[in-house]
Motif scaffolding. Structure first.
Motif, PDB file in Angstrom:
ATOM      1  N   LEU A   1       0.836  -1.197   0.000  1.00 26.60           N
ATOM      2  CA  LEU A   1       0.000   0.000   0.000  1.00 26.60           C
ATOM      3  C   LEU A   1       0.871   1.247   0.000  1.00 26.60           C
ATOM      4  O   LEU A   1       1.658   1.460   0.925  1.00 26.60           O
ATOM      5  CB  LEU A   1      -0.916   0.014   1.225  1.00 26.60           C
ATOM      6  CG  LEU A   1      -1.724   1.303   1.433  1.00 26.60           C
ATOM      7  CD1 LEU A   1      -2.790   1.446   0.351  1.00 26.60           C
ATOM      8  CD2 LEU A   1      -2.362   1.330   2.822  1.00 26.60           C
ATOM      9  N   LEU A   2       0.714   2.065  -1.029  1.00 29.63           N
ATOM     10  CA  LEU A   2       1.361   3.371  -1.078  1.00 29.63           C
ATOM     11  C   LEU A   2       0.387   4.408  -0.546  1.00 29.63           C
ATOM     12  O   LEU A   2      -0.755   4.490  -1.009  1.00 29.63           O
ATOM     13  CB  LEU A   2       1.750   3.706  -2.521  1.00 29.63           C
ATOM     14  CG  LEU A   2       2.443   5.058  -2.732  1.00 29.63           C
ATOM     15  CD1 LEU A   2       3.891   4.987  -2.263  1.00 29.63           C
ATOM     16  CD2 LEU A   2       2.368   5.477  -4.207  1.00 29.63           C
ATOM     17  N   THR A   3       0.812   5.196   0.420  1.00 29.66           N
ATOM     18  CA  THR A   3      -0.005   6.267   0.991  1.00 29.66           C
ATOM     19  C   THR A   3       0.754   7.573   0.861  1.00 29.66           C
ATOM     20  O   THR A   3       1.916   7.670   1.271  1.00 29.66           O
ATOM     21  CB  THR A   3      -0.310   6.014   2.475  1.00 29.66           C
ATOM     22  OG1 THR A   3      -0.935   4.743   2.628  1.00 29.66           O
ATOM     23  CG2 THR A   3      -1.231   7.094   3.032  1.00 29.66           C
ATOM     24  N   ILE A   4       0.111   8.578   0.294  1.00 28.53           N
ATOM     25  CA  ILE A   4       0.686   9.927   0.224  1.00 28.53           C
ATOM     26  C   ILE A   4      -0.283  10.870   0.915  1.00 28.53           C
ATOM     27  O   ILE A   4      -1.446  10.989   0.519  1.00 28.53           O
ATOM     28  CB  ILE A   4       0.920  10.375  -1.230  1.00 28.53           C
ATOM     29  CG1 ILE A   4       1.852   9.395  -1.958  1.00 28.53           C
ATOM     30  CG2 ILE A   4       1.503  11.782  -1.264  1.00 28.53           C
ATOM     31  CD1 ILE A   4       2.050   9.714  -3.430  1.00 28.53           C
ATOM     32  N   VAL A   5       0.193  11.510   1.971  1.00 32.98           N
ATOM     33  CA  VAL A   5      -0.660  12.415   2.752  1.00 32.98           C
ATOM     34  C   VAL A   5       0.191  13.555   3.279  1.00 32.98           C
ATOM     35  O   VAL A   5       1.295  13.346   3.795  1.00 32.98           O
ATOM     36  CB  VAL A   5      -1.372  11.649   3.897  1.00 32.98           C
ATOM     37  CG1 VAL A   5      -0.392  10.930   4.790  1.00 32.98           C
ATOM     38  CG2 VAL A   5      -2.264  12.568   4.705  1.00 32.98           C
ATOM     39  N   ASP A   6      -0.292  14.788   3.115  1.00 28.67           N
ATOM     40  CA  ASP A   6       0.411  15.988   3.585  1.00 28.67           C
ATOM     41  C   ASP A   6       1.842  16.049   3.066  1.00 28.67           C
ATOM     42  O   ASP A   6       2.774  16.466   3.783  1.00 28.67           O
ATOM     43  CB  ASP A   6       0.408  16.044   5.118  1.00 28.67           C
ATOM     44  CG  ASP A   6      -0.985  16.214   5.688  1.00 28.67           C
ATOM     45  OD1 ASP A   6      -1.845  16.801   4.994  1.00 28.67           O
ATOM     46  OD2 ASP A   6      -1.232  15.747   6.817  1.00 28.67           O
ATOM     47  N   GLY A   7       2.048  15.601   1.830  1.00 29.73           N
ATOM     48  CA  GLY A   7       3.355  15.674   1.211  1.00 29.73           C
ATOM     49  C   GLY A   7       4.342  14.610   1.645  1.00 29.73           C
ATOM     50  O   GLY A   7       5.505  14.635   1.238  1.00 29.73           O
ATOM     51  N   VAL A   8       3.895  13.669   2.467  1.00 29.52           N
ATOM     52  CA  VAL A   8       4.766  12.596   2.968  1.00 29.52           C
ATOM     53  C   VAL A   8       4.306  11.269   2.364  1.00 29.52           C
ATOM     54  O   VAL A   8       3.100  11.026   2.233  1.00 29.52           O
ATOM     55  CB  VAL A   8       4.742  12.530   4.507  1.00 29.52           C
ATOM     56  CG1 VAL A   8       5.713  11.452   5.014  1.00 29.52           C
ATOM     57  CG2 VAL A   8       5.103  13.891   5.102  1.00 29.52           C
ATOM     58  N   THR A   9       5.278  10.422   2.018  1.00 22.83           N
ATOM     59  CA  THR A   9       4.979   9.147   1.355  1.00 22.83           C
ATOM     60  C   THR A   9       5.299   7.983   2.273  1.00 22.83           C
ATOM     61  O   THR A   9       6.378   7.948   2.887  1.00 22.83           O
ATOM     62  CB  THR A   9       5.792   9.017   0.052  1.00 22.83           C
ATOM     63  OG1 THR A   9       5.582  10.175  -0.765  1.00 22.83           O
ATOM     64  CG2 THR A   9       5.374   7.782  -0.734  1.00 22.83           C
ATOM     65  N   TYR A  10       4.371   7.037   2.353  1.00 24.40           N
ATOM     66  CA  TYR A  10       4.531   5.844   3.199  1.00 24.40           C
ATOM     67  C   TYR A  10       4.295   4.589   2.358  1.00 24.40           C
ATOM     68  O   TYR A  10       3.517   4.604   1.403  1.00 24.40           O
ATOM     69  CB  TYR A  10       3.528   5.848   4.355  1.00 24.40           C
ATOM     70  CG  TYR A  10       3.547   7.079   5.218  1.00 24.40           C
ATOM     71  CD1 TYR A  10       4.324   7.142   6.372  1.00 24.40           C
ATOM     72  CD2 TYR A  10       2.767   8.197   4.889  1.00 24.40           C
ATOM     73  CE1 TYR A  10       4.333   8.279   7.177  1.00 24.40           C
ATOM     74  CE2 TYR A  10       2.771   9.332   5.681  1.00 24.40           C
ATOM     75  CZ  TYR A  10       3.560   9.370   6.820  1.00 24.40           C
ATOM     76  OH  TYR A  10       3.554  10.496   7.613  1.00 24.40           O
ATOM     77  N   LEU A  11       4.966   3.528   2.752  1.00 25.87           N
ATOM     78  CA  LEU A  11       4.714   2.221   2.160  1.00 25.87           C
ATOM     79  C   LEU A  11       4.374   1.252   3.276  1.00 25.87           C
ATOM     80  O   LEU A  11       5.138   1.096   4.232  1.00 25.87           O
ATOM     81  CB  LEU A  11       5.932   1.706   1.393  1.00 25.87           C
ATOM     82  CG  LEU A  11       5.747   0.328   0.740  1.00 25.87           C
ATOM     83  CD1 LEU A  11       4.751   0.400  -0.408  1.00 25.87           C
ATOM     84  CD2 LEU A  11       7.077  -0.246   0.260  1.00 25.87           C
ATOM     85  N   THR A  12       3.220   0.617   3.159  1.00 28.98           N
ATOM     86  CA  THR A  12       2.803  -0.411   4.115  1.00 28.98           C
ATOM     87  C   THR A  12       2.848  -1.770   3.420  1.00 28.98           C
ATOM     88  O   THR A  12       2.324  -1.929   2.323  1.00 28.98           O
ATOM     89  CB  THR A  12       1.386  -0.151   4.642  1.00 28.98           C
ATOM     90  OG1 THR A  12       1.354   1.098   5.347  1.00 28.98           O
ATOM     91  CG2 THR A  12       0.945  -1.262   5.591  1.00 28.98           C
TER      92      THR A  12
END
Length: 461
Positions: A141-152
Protein backbone atom coordinates in the motif's frame (compact mmCIF):
# COMPACT_ATOMS: atom_id res chain seq x y z
CA UNK A 1 -4.27 -6.48 17.65
CA UNK A 2 -0.67 -6.10 18.73
CA UNK A 3 0.64 -2.57 18.03
CA UNK A 4 4.40 -2.14 18.31
CA UNK A 5 7.02 0.44 17.43
CA UNK A 6 9.55 -1.98 15.89
CA UNK A 7 10.56 -0.57 12.51
CA UNK A 8 13.16 -2.94 11.01
CA UNK A 9 11.67 -5.51 8.68
CA UNK A 10 13.86 -8.42 9.82
CA UNK A 11 13.11 -7.83 13.50
CA UNK A 12 9.39 -7.45 12.83
CA UNK A 13 9.20 -10.59 10.69
CA UNK A 14 11.11 -12.61 13.27
CA UNK A 15 8.70 -11.53 16.01
CA UNK A 16 5.66 -12.18 13.80
CA UNK A 17 6.75 -15.70 12.87
CA UNK A 18 7.49 -16.46 16.52
CA UNK A 19 4.04 -15.27 17.62
CA UNK A 20 2.37 -17.22 14.80
CA UNK A 21 4.29 -20.31 15.91
CA UNK A 22 3.28 -19.91 19.53
CA UNK A 23 -0.39 -19.43 18.63
CA UNK A 24 -0.27 -21.98 15.81
CA UNK A 25 -2.54 -19.79 13.70
CA UNK A 26 -1.82 -17.42 10.77
CA UNK A 27 -1.34 -13.75 11.66
CA UNK A 28 -1.79 -10.70 9.46
CA UNK A 29 1.57 -8.93 9.53
CA UNK A 30 1.65 -5.20 8.69
CA UNK A 31 4.66 -2.89 8.70
CA UNK A 32 4.77 0.76 7.60
CA UNK A 33 7.80 2.82 6.63
CA UNK A 34 8.35 6.34 5.36
CA UNK A 35 9.86 6.37 1.87
CA UNK A 36 10.94 8.83 -0.82
CA UNK A 37 8.19 10.11 -3.08
CA UNK A 38 7.02 7.76 -5.82
CA UNK A 39 4.56 8.74 -8.54
CA UNK A 40 1.26 7.04 -7.53
CA UNK A 41 0.31 6.35 -11.15
CA UNK A 42 3.64 4.68 -11.87
CA UNK A 43 3.19 2.62 -8.69
CA UNK A 44 -0.28 1.58 -9.87
CA UNK A 45 1.04 0.67 -13.30
CA UNK A 46 3.93 -1.38 -11.88
CA UNK A 47 1.45 -3.13 -9.57
CA UNK A 48 0.12 -5.07 -12.57
CA UNK A 49 3.20 -7.29 -12.13
CA UNK A 50 2.20 -8.22 -8.56
CA UNK A 51 0.03 -11.30 -8.10
CA UNK A 52 -3.50 -10.20 -7.28
CA UNK A 53 -5.50 -7.09 -8.15
CA UNK A 54 -5.03 -3.35 -7.82
CA UNK A 55 -6.91 -0.58 -6.02
CA UNK A 56 -6.66 3.20 -6.27
CA UNK A 57 -8.10 6.08 -4.27
CA UNK A 58 -7.22 9.76 -4.48
CA UNK A 59 -8.61 13.04 -3.27
CA UNK A 60 -7.11 15.27 -5.94
CA UNK A 61 -7.90 18.51 -4.10
CA UNK A 62 -6.08 17.31 -0.96
CA UNK A 63 -3.16 15.51 -2.68
CA UNK A 64 -4.10 12.32 -0.81
CA UNK A 65 -3.43 8.96 -2.44
CA UNK A 66 -3.94 5.30 -1.58
CA UNK A 67 -2.61 2.81 -4.12
CA UNK A 68 -2.76 -0.92 -3.49
CA UNK A 69 -0.96 -3.82 -5.16
CA UNK A 70 -1.90 -7.44 -4.60
CA UNK A 71 -4.00 -8.82 -1.81
CA UNK A 72 -3.16 -9.83 1.76
CA UNK A 73 -6.74 -10.27 2.95
CA UNK A 74 -10.16 -10.17 1.30
CA UNK A 75 -13.50 -9.40 2.96
CA UNK A 76 -16.66 -10.39 1.07
CA UNK A 77 -20.21 -10.31 2.43
CA UNK A 78 -23.64 -10.82 0.95
CA UNK A 79 -25.94 -11.14 3.98
CA UNK A 80 -26.04 -8.17 6.40
CA UNK A 81 -23.18 -6.85 4.31
CA UNK A 82 -22.52 -3.62 6.22
CA UNK A 83 -22.42 -5.32 9.63
CA UNK A 84 -20.51 -8.33 8.30
CA UNK A 85 -17.90 -6.17 6.61
CA UNK A 86 -17.18 -4.36 9.84
CA UNK A 87 -17.25 -7.55 11.92
CA UNK A 88 -14.79 -9.32 9.60
CA UNK A 89 -12.47 -6.31 9.51
CA UNK A 90 -12.45 -6.09 13.32
CA UNK A 91 -11.83 -9.85 13.59
CA UNK A 92 -8.90 -9.54 11.19
CA UNK A 93 -7.42 -6.67 13.18
CA UNK A 94 -7.77 -8.68 16.41
CA UNK A 95 -5.34 -11.25 14.95
CA UNK A 96 -2.99 -8.69 13.39
CA UNK A 97 0.58 -7.70 14.20
CA UNK A 98 0.87 -4.02 13.28
CA UNK A 99 4.23 -2.25 13.17
CA UNK A 100 3.32 1.38 12.48
CA UNK A 101 4.89 4.16 14.51
CA UNK A 102 3.23 6.87 12.36
CA UNK A 103 -0.46 5.93 12.70
CA UNK A 104 -1.30 8.42 9.99
CA UNK A 105 -4.80 7.99 8.49
CA UNK A 106 -4.55 5.65 5.51
CA UNK A 107 -1.45 3.79 6.69
CA UNK A 108 -1.27 0.29 8.12
CA UNK A 109 -3.73 -2.49 7.23
CA UNK A 110 -6.50 -0.49 5.54
CA UNK A 111 -9.49 -2.14 3.87
CA UNK A 112 -10.49 -0.54 0.58
CA UNK A 113 -13.50 -1.51 -1.51
CA UNK A 114 -17.21 -0.99 -1.93
CA UNK A 115 -20.77 -2.23 -2.06
CA UNK A 116 -23.27 -2.89 -4.81
CA UNK A 117 -26.12 -0.44 -5.20
CA UNK A 118 -28.88 -3.00 -4.61
CA UNK A 119 -28.02 -6.59 -3.67
CA UNK A 120 -31.62 -7.65 -4.36
CA UNK A 121 -31.39 -6.64 -8.02
CA UNK A 122 -30.74 -9.61 -10.31
CA UNK A 123 -27.06 -9.56 -11.24
CA UNK A 124 -26.14 -9.61 -14.92
CA UNK A 125 -23.01 -10.99 -16.53
CA UNK A 126 -21.50 -7.50 -16.69
CA UNK A 127 -21.06 -7.33 -12.89
CA UNK A 128 -20.40 -11.02 -12.29
CA UNK A 129 -16.94 -10.39 -10.79
CA UNK A 130 -18.19 -7.84 -8.26
CA UNK A 131 -19.98 -9.21 -5.16
CA UNK A 132 -22.51 -7.36 -3.00
CA UNK A 133 -19.66 -6.23 -0.77
CA UNK A 134 -15.91 -6.58 -1.17
CA UNK A 135 -12.99 -4.98 0.64
CA UNK A 136 -9.32 -5.70 0.06
CA UNK A 137 -6.30 -5.30 2.32
CA UNK A 138 -3.53 -4.65 -0.23
CA UNK A 139 -0.27 -6.59 0.03
CA UNK A 140 1.58 -3.36 -0.76
CA UNK A 141 0.00 0.00 0.00
CA UNK A 142 1.36 3.37 -1.08
CA UNK A 143 0.00 6.27 0.99
CA UNK A 144 0.69 9.93 0.22
CA UNK A 145 -0.66 12.41 2.75
CA UNK A 146 0.41 15.99 3.58
CA UNK A 147 3.36 15.67 1.21
CA UNK A 148 4.77 12.60 2.97
CA UNK A 149 4.98 9.15 1.36
CA UNK A 150 4.53 5.84 3.20
CA UNK A 151 4.71 2.22 2.16
CA UNK A 152 2.80 -0.41 4.11
CA UNK A 153 3.52 -4.11 3.59
CA UNK A 154 0.71 -6.48 4.58
CA UNK A 155 1.08 -10.25 4.47
CA UNK A 156 -0.25 -13.30 6.27
CA UNK A 157 2.48 -14.90 8.40
CA UNK A 158 2.24 -18.63 9.13
CA UNK A 159 4.18 -20.70 11.68
CA UNK A 160 6.02 -22.59 8.92
CA UNK A 161 7.13 -19.47 6.99
CA UNK A 162 10.85 -18.86 6.38
CA UNK A 163 11.98 -15.37 7.32
CA UNK A 164 14.77 -15.03 4.74
CA UNK A 165 12.51 -16.13 1.89
CA UNK A 166 9.86 -13.59 2.93
CA UNK A 167 12.48 -10.84 3.14
CA UNK A 168 13.75 -11.74 -0.34
CA UNK A 169 10.26 -11.65 -1.89
CA UNK A 170 9.41 -8.35 -0.21
CA UNK A 171 12.68 -6.74 -1.35
CA UNK A 172 12.13 -7.92 -4.94
CA UNK A 173 8.56 -6.57 -5.07
CA UNK A 174 9.54 -3.26 -3.48
CA UNK A 175 12.30 -2.72 -6.03
CA UNK A 176 9.86 -3.29 -8.85
CA UNK A 177 7.01 -1.20 -7.39
CA UNK A 178 9.21 1.76 -6.47
CA UNK A 179 11.03 1.98 -9.81
CA UNK A 180 10.96 5.60 -10.97
CA UNK A 181 12.63 4.97 -14.33
CA UNK A 182 9.43 3.90 -16.07
CA UNK A 183 6.67 5.76 -17.90
CA UNK A 184 2.94 5.31 -18.24
CA UNK A 185 1.57 3.43 -21.24
CA UNK A 186 -0.72 5.11 -23.73
CA UNK A 187 -4.35 5.60 -22.84
CA UNK A 188 -7.27 4.12 -24.76
CA UNK A 189 -8.87 5.43 -27.94
CA UNK A 190 -12.60 4.94 -28.46
CA UNK A 191 -13.64 3.21 -31.66
CA UNK A 192 -17.39 3.36 -31.17
CA UNK A 193 -20.02 4.32 -28.62
CA UNK A 194 -23.70 3.49 -28.33
CA UNK A 195 -26.40 4.64 -25.93
CA UNK A 196 -28.49 1.80 -24.55
CA UNK A 197 -32.16 2.40 -25.48
CA UNK A 198 -32.39 6.18 -24.94
CA UNK A 199 -35.98 6.24 -26.22
CA UNK A 200 -37.05 3.60 -23.71
CA UNK A 201 -35.24 5.45 -20.93
CA UNK A 202 -37.07 8.72 -21.67
CA UNK A 203 -40.33 6.81 -21.64
CA UNK A 204 -39.41 5.45 -18.20
CA UNK A 205 -38.81 9.02 -16.99
CA UNK A 206 -42.26 9.99 -18.30
CA UNK A 207 -43.88 7.05 -16.45
CA UNK A 208 -41.98 7.88 -13.28
CA UNK A 209 -43.19 11.50 -13.29
CA UNK A 210 -46.79 10.25 -13.58
CA UNK A 211 -46.25 7.78 -10.73
CA UNK A 212 -44.80 10.55 -8.58
CA UNK A 213 -47.83 12.73 -9.31
CA UNK A 214 -49.93 9.80 -8.10
CA UNK A 215 -47.89 9.90 -4.86
CA UNK A 216 -46.16 6.55 -5.38
CA UNK A 217 -42.92 8.34 -4.47
CA UNK A 218 -41.56 11.87 -4.04
CA UNK A 219 -38.41 11.40 -6.11
CA UNK A 220 -36.92 8.55 -8.15
CA UNK A 221 -33.37 8.53 -9.50
CA UNK A 222 -33.08 6.77 -12.86
CA UNK A 223 -29.80 5.74 -14.48
CA UNK A 224 -28.77 4.62 -17.93
CA UNK A 225 -25.77 3.13 -19.74
CA UNK A 226 -23.49 3.97 -22.63
CA UNK A 227 -21.17 1.33 -24.08
CA UNK A 228 -17.90 2.09 -25.82
CA UNK A 229 -15.29 -0.03 -27.56
CA UNK A 230 -11.55 0.66 -27.80
CA UNK A 231 -8.95 -0.01 -30.48
CA UNK A 232 -7.13 -2.31 -28.04
CA UNK A 233 -7.23 -3.41 -24.40
CA UNK A 234 -7.44 -0.32 -22.21
CA UNK A 235 -4.58 0.55 -19.85
CA UNK A 236 -5.98 1.80 -16.55
CA UNK A 237 -3.09 3.88 -15.16
CA UNK A 238 -3.16 6.67 -17.81
CA UNK A 239 -6.93 6.97 -17.37
CA UNK A 240 -6.49 7.55 -13.63
CA UNK A 241 -3.76 10.11 -14.29
CA UNK A 242 -5.97 12.04 -16.71
CA UNK A 243 -8.95 11.92 -14.34
CA UNK A 244 -6.87 13.32 -11.48
CA UNK A 245 -5.62 16.23 -13.60
CA UNK A 246 -9.01 16.99 -15.12
CA UNK A 247 -11.37 16.48 -12.15
CA UNK A 248 -9.62 18.52 -9.48
CA UNK A 249 -12.49 18.57 -6.96
CA UNK A 250 -13.26 14.87 -7.15
CA UNK A 251 -12.38 11.49 -5.68
CA UNK A 252 -10.60 9.28 -8.19
CA UNK A 253 -11.10 5.56 -7.60
CA UNK A 254 -10.39 2.20 -9.20
CA UNK A 255 -11.15 -1.32 -8.02
CA UNK A 256 -9.82 -4.15 -10.13
CA UNK A 257 -11.17 -7.69 -10.17
CA UNK A 258 -9.46 -9.96 -12.69
CA UNK A 259 -10.07 -8.49 -16.17
CA UNK A 260 -12.67 -5.95 -14.95
CA UNK A 261 -11.93 -2.56 -13.41
CA UNK A 262 -14.54 -0.20 -11.98
CA UNK A 263 -13.23 3.36 -11.93
CA UNK A 264 -14.40 6.94 -11.90
CA UNK A 265 -14.09 10.50 -10.68
CA UNK A 266 -16.89 11.31 -8.27
CA UNK A 267 -17.45 14.73 -6.68
CA UNK A 268 -19.84 13.27 -4.12
CA UNK A 269 -18.36 12.50 -0.72
CA UNK A 270 -20.64 10.28 1.31
CA UNK A 271 -18.80 10.56 4.63
CA UNK A 272 -15.33 11.09 6.05
CA UNK A 273 -14.27 10.34 9.62
CA UNK A 274 -10.93 11.37 11.07
CA UNK A 275 -10.31 11.32 14.80
CA UNK A 276 -14.12 11.07 15.31
CA UNK A 277 -14.71 14.29 13.33
CA UNK A 278 -17.30 13.63 10.62
CA UNK A 279 -17.90 15.41 7.34
CA UNK A 280 -20.65 14.49 4.89
CA UNK A 281 -21.71 16.16 1.66
CA UNK A 282 -25.09 17.02 0.21
CA UNK A 283 -24.51 17.24 -3.54
CA UNK A 284 -27.62 17.35 -5.70
CA UNK A 285 -28.81 19.72 -8.39
CA UNK A 286 -26.75 19.94 -11.58
CA UNK A 287 -25.99 22.41 -14.36
CA UNK A 288 -23.26 22.69 -17.03
CA UNK A 289 -20.34 25.13 -16.84
CA UNK A 290 -20.44 28.26 -18.96
CA UNK A 291 -18.19 29.06 -21.92
CA UNK A 292 -16.96 32.24 -20.20
CA UNK A 293 -17.07 33.83 -16.73
CA UNK A 294 -20.25 35.79 -17.40
CA UNK A 295 -22.16 32.81 -18.76
CA UNK A 296 -20.81 30.55 -16.01
CA UNK A 297 -21.94 33.03 -13.35
CA UNK A 298 -25.43 33.27 -14.84
CA UNK A 299 -25.83 29.48 -15.11
CA UNK A 300 -24.76 29.12 -11.47
CA UNK A 301 -27.19 31.84 -10.38
CA UNK A 302 -30.00 30.14 -12.29
CA UNK A 303 -29.13 26.83 -10.61
CA UNK A 304 -29.32 28.42 -7.15
CA UNK A 305 -32.76 29.81 -8.02
CA UNK A 306 -34.15 26.75 -9.81
CA UNK A 307 -37.14 25.30 -7.95
CA UNK A 308 -36.72 21.73 -9.22
CA UNK A 309 -33.00 21.56 -8.37
CA UNK A 310 -33.45 23.25 -4.98
CA UNK A 311 -36.22 20.78 -4.10
CA UNK A 312 -34.01 17.87 -5.16
CA UNK A 313 -31.14 19.25 -3.08
CA UNK A 314 -33.29 19.74 0.00
CA UNK A 315 -34.38 16.09 -0.15
CA UNK A 316 -30.72 15.09 0.19
CA UNK A 317 -29.97 17.62 2.94
CA UNK A 318 -32.84 16.42 5.13
CA UNK A 319 -32.00 12.74 4.73
CA UNK A 320 -28.28 13.20 5.45
CA UNK A 321 -29.00 15.45 8.43
CA UNK A 322 -31.32 12.83 9.94
CA UNK A 323 -28.89 9.96 9.32
CA UNK A 324 -25.91 11.81 10.78
CA UNK A 325 -27.87 13.04 13.79
CA UNK A 326 -28.62 9.42 14.74
CA UNK A 327 -24.88 8.72 15.17
CA UNK A 328 -23.39 12.09 16.09
CA UNK A 329 -23.37 15.12 18.32
CA UNK A 330 -22.66 18.77 17.45
CA UNK A 331 -24.31 18.47 14.02
CA UNK A 332 -23.83 21.59 11.89
CA UNK A 333 -25.77 22.08 8.62
CA UNK A 334 -25.78 25.44 6.73
CA UNK A 335 -29.23 26.77 5.88
CA UNK A 336 -28.44 27.49 2.20
CA UNK A 337 -26.41 25.62 -0.44
CA UNK A 338 -23.50 27.07 -2.40
CA UNK A 339 -22.12 26.17 -5.84
CA UNK A 340 -19.60 23.36 -6.22
CA UNK A 341 -17.74 23.82 -9.53
CA UNK A 342 -16.16 20.99 -11.53
CA UNK A 343 -14.51 21.06 -14.94
CA UNK A 344 -17.65 20.13 -16.89
CA UNK A 345 -20.45 20.57 -14.33
CA UNK A 346 -21.51 22.54 -11.27
CA UNK A 347 -23.67 21.33 -8.40
CA UNK A 348 -25.55 22.62 -5.38
CA UNK A 349 -23.48 21.80 -2.31
CA UNK A 350 -24.15 21.73 1.44
CA UNK A 351 -21.55 20.34 3.88
CA UNK A 352 -22.63 18.53 7.06
CA UNK A 353 -20.20 18.51 9.99
CA UNK A 354 -20.51 16.62 13.27
CA UNK A 355 -18.68 14.59 15.90
CA UNK A 356 -19.19 10.82 15.75
CA UNK A 357 -20.28 9.21 19.01
CA UNK A 358 -17.75 6.72 20.38
CA UNK A 359 -20.08 3.74 20.01
CA UNK A 360 -20.48 4.29 16.23
CA UNK A 361 -18.14 3.80 13.28
CA UNK A 362 -17.95 5.08 9.72
CA UNK A 363 -19.68 1.89 8.48
CA UNK A 364 -22.65 2.65 10.76
CA UNK A 365 -23.01 6.00 9.00
CA UNK A 366 -22.56 4.52 5.52
CA UNK A 367 -25.28 1.97 6.31
CA UNK A 368 -27.70 4.76 7.24
CA UNK A 369 -26.84 6.99 4.29
CA UNK A 370 -27.02 4.51 1.42
CA UNK A 371 -28.72 5.13 -0.88
CA UNK A 372 -29.03 8.87 -0.50
CA UNK A 373 -31.93 10.63 -2.26
CA UNK A 374 -29.35 11.79 -4.84
CA UNK A 375 -28.92 8.20 -6.07
CA UNK A 376 -32.07 6.40 -4.94
CA UNK A 377 -34.91 8.78 -4.22
CA UNK A 378 -37.55 9.33 -1.57
CA UNK A 379 -38.99 7.58 0.32
CA UNK A 380 -35.94 5.33 0.35
CA UNK A 381 -37.70 1.94 0.31
CA UNK A 382 -40.34 2.89 -2.27
CA UNK A 383 -37.86 4.49 -4.65
CA UNK A 384 -35.46 1.56 -4.36
CA UNK A 385 -38.27 -0.88 -5.16
CA UNK A 386 -39.30 1.24 -8.14
CA UNK A 387 -35.74 1.25 -9.52
CA UNK A 388 -35.41 -2.51 -8.98
CA UNK A 389 -38.64 -3.26 -10.82
CA UNK A 390 -38.48 -0.72 -13.65
CA UNK A 391 -34.90 0.21 -14.48
CA UNK A 392 -33.30 -1.96 -17.19
CA UNK A 393 -29.76 -1.23 -16.01
CA UNK A 394 -27.91 -3.50 -13.60
CA UNK A 395 -26.15 -0.76 -11.64
CA UNK A 396 -23.71 -3.11 -9.92
CA UNK A 397 -21.38 -0.87 -7.91
CA UNK A 398 -22.50 2.28 -9.72
CA UNK A 399 -24.12 4.79 -7.36
CA UNK A 400 -23.05 2.84 -4.26
CA UNK A 401 -20.53 3.57 -1.48
CA UNK A 402 -16.87 3.04 -2.33
CA UNK A 403 -14.00 3.94 -0.02
CA UNK A 404 -11.65 2.82 2.74
CA UNK A 405 -11.25 2.40 6.50
CA UNK A 406 -8.15 1.87 8.63
CA UNK A 407 -7.22 0.31 11.96
CA UNK A 408 -7.56 3.65 13.78
CA UNK A 409 -11.29 4.26 13.02
CA UNK A 410 -10.51 6.70 10.20
CA UNK A 411 -11.94 6.37 6.73
CA UNK A 412 -13.73 7.95 3.83
CA UNK A 413 -16.47 6.89 1.42
CA UNK A 414 -17.75 8.48 -1.75
CA UNK A 415 -20.72 7.73 -3.98
CA UNK A 416 -19.48 5.91 -7.09
CA UNK A 417 -20.86 8.13 -9.86
CA UNK A 418 -19.20 9.59 -13.01
CA UNK A 419 -17.86 6.10 -13.48
CA UNK A 420 -17.21 3.25 -15.90
CA UNK A 421 -16.69 -0.50 -15.80
CA UNK A 422 -13.79 -1.34 -18.12
CA UNK A 423 -13.47 -4.90 -19.39
CA UNK A 424 -10.65 -5.36 -21.86
CA UNK A 425 -11.53 -3.61 -25.11
CA UNK A 426 -14.98 -2.51 -23.90
CA UNK A 427 -16.46 -0.27 -21.24
CA UNK A 428 -19.86 0.60 -19.83
CA UNK A 429 -20.40 4.18 -18.65
CA UNK A 430 -23.16 5.13 -16.23
CA UNK A 431 -25.16 8.29 -15.65
CA UNK A 432 -28.34 9.17 -13.76
CA UNK A 433 -30.60 12.00 -12.66
CA UNK A 434 -33.31 12.71 -10.13
CA UNK A 435 -36.89 12.58 -11.38
CA UNK A 436 -39.59 14.58 -9.59
CA UNK A 437 -43.18 15.43 -10.51
CA UNK A 438 -42.19 18.34 -12.80
CA UNK A 439 -39.35 16.56 -14.60
CA UNK A 440 -39.13 16.82 -18.38
CA UNK A 441 -37.84 13.59 -20.03
CA UNK A 442 -35.81 15.41 -22.69
CA UNK A 443 -34.20 17.74 -20.13
CA UNK A 444 -33.30 14.79 -17.90
CA UNK A 445 -31.85 12.96 -20.91
CA UNK A 446 -29.65 15.95 -21.73
CA UNK A 447 -28.51 16.13 -18.09
CA UNK A 448 -27.35 12.51 -18.23
CA UNK A 449 -25.48 13.27 -21.46
CA UNK A 450 -23.57 16.00 -19.67
CA UNK A 451 -22.73 13.58 -16.84
CA UNK A 452 -21.16 11.12 -19.30
CA UNK A 453 -18.64 13.81 -20.30
CA UNK A 454 -16.01 13.40 -17.52
CA UNK A 455 -15.44 9.72 -18.35
CA UNK A 456 -15.70 10.10 -22.12
CA UNK A 457 -13.08 12.86 -22.07
CA UNK A 458 -10.43 10.59 -20.54
CA UNK A 459 -11.30 7.45 -22.49
CA UNK A 460 -10.27 8.89 -25.83
CA UNK A 461 -13.79 9.86 -26.90
Amino acid sequence: MIQTEIKKLDEALNEAITIAGNKQIPQLFSITEMIDYIDPFLFFDQAKHIEGNRVFWASSAENFYLVGAGEAFDICSSVDRFDQTEAKFKAMLAESLIYNSYRVPGTGPIAIGGFSFDPEKEKTRMWQQFPASQFRVPAYLLTIVDGVTYLTINTVVRPEDHQKQMEFNIAKNKKMLLANNTSLPEGPVINSKIEIDPVGWKELVRRATNDIKEEKADKIVLAREMRVTFEKKANISPILSKLTKAQTNSYIFAFENSDSCFLGATPERLVRVEDQHLLSTCLAGTAPRGKNKEEDYQIGLDLLRDVKNREEHEFVVKMIRDAVTACCIDVDVPSQPVLYPLKNLQHLYTPVKARLKSEYTIIDVVKRLHPTPALGGLPKVKSLEYIRENEELDRGWYGAPIGWLDAYKNGEFAVAIRSALIQGTEASLFSGCGVVKDSDPEAEYQETNIKFTPMLSVLGG
